[in-house]
Design a protein around this motif. Structure first.
Motif: not given
Length: 170
Positions: A100-102, A109-111, A143-151, A157-163
């Motif tokens: 919805x923010x997108x 740019x979304x971070x 397939x969880x090569x790295x389980x984090x918020x981004x994955x 897929x939603x167009x967000x950068x992640x830190x």
């Protein structure tokens, strides 16, 4: 598969090339699913006050500065038995809000910067893998090569950068 983050190697997300007068919105602590629906309506597929503000303000950058999710089911604190939602529902609601923010700030740019609540996911993952190495094998096979918020939230897929937690936006 990485179990631990090396915070000393985290590079900041740079916000550069902004035009003079470009608008930036920084928000935090939505605590989904404990958000106020009149304010944060995207979780329910509606436009709340925050999303309406984004549409009107038309920012060039939106930064969500942590604790967007409560990660309630992953918390080590005592939980109320009357709470009937879990990680799956909280994930769905959060993805709805990010989408919805997108929609309301299409050119921005979304971070998303992890807060301590989002960090609960990675801590839980590491704890499970430390307790039983079979957990690591199961996650890896799925397939969880790295389980984090981004994955987990499919932020790419939603167009967000992640830190990650303790990272920053400069």
């Amino acid at each position: 598969l990485r179990l631990f983050s090396d915070y000393s190697s985290i590079e900041p997300i740079k916000i550069d090339k902004l035009k003079e007068g470009e608008r930036v919105v920084i928000a935090s602590d939505f605590q989904i699913p404990f958000e106020e629906p009149w304010l944060i309506g995207g979780t329910q597929g509606k436009v709340g006050a925050f999303e309406a503000f984004l549409k009107d303000y038309d920012p060039g950058v939106v930064v969500l500065n942590g604790d967007i999710r409560a990660c309630y089911a992953l918390s080590s604190f005592d939980k109320s038995p009357s709470r009937r939602f879990g990680e799956k529902e909280e994930k769905r609601l959060t993805q709805n809000e990010l989408a919805m923010i997108g929609k309301q700030a299409p050119r921005a740019r979304k971070i998303l910067n992890n807060g301590n609540h989002e960090e609960r996911l990675e801590k839980t993952y590491a704890q499970l893998c430390q307790k039983d190495s079979r957990a690591f094998e199961i996650f890896d096979a799925q397939g969880f090569g790295e389980l984090n918020t981004r994955s987990m939230l499919k932020l790419d897929d939603l167009g967000w950068d992640w830190q990650p937690y303790k990272g920053w936006t400069d």
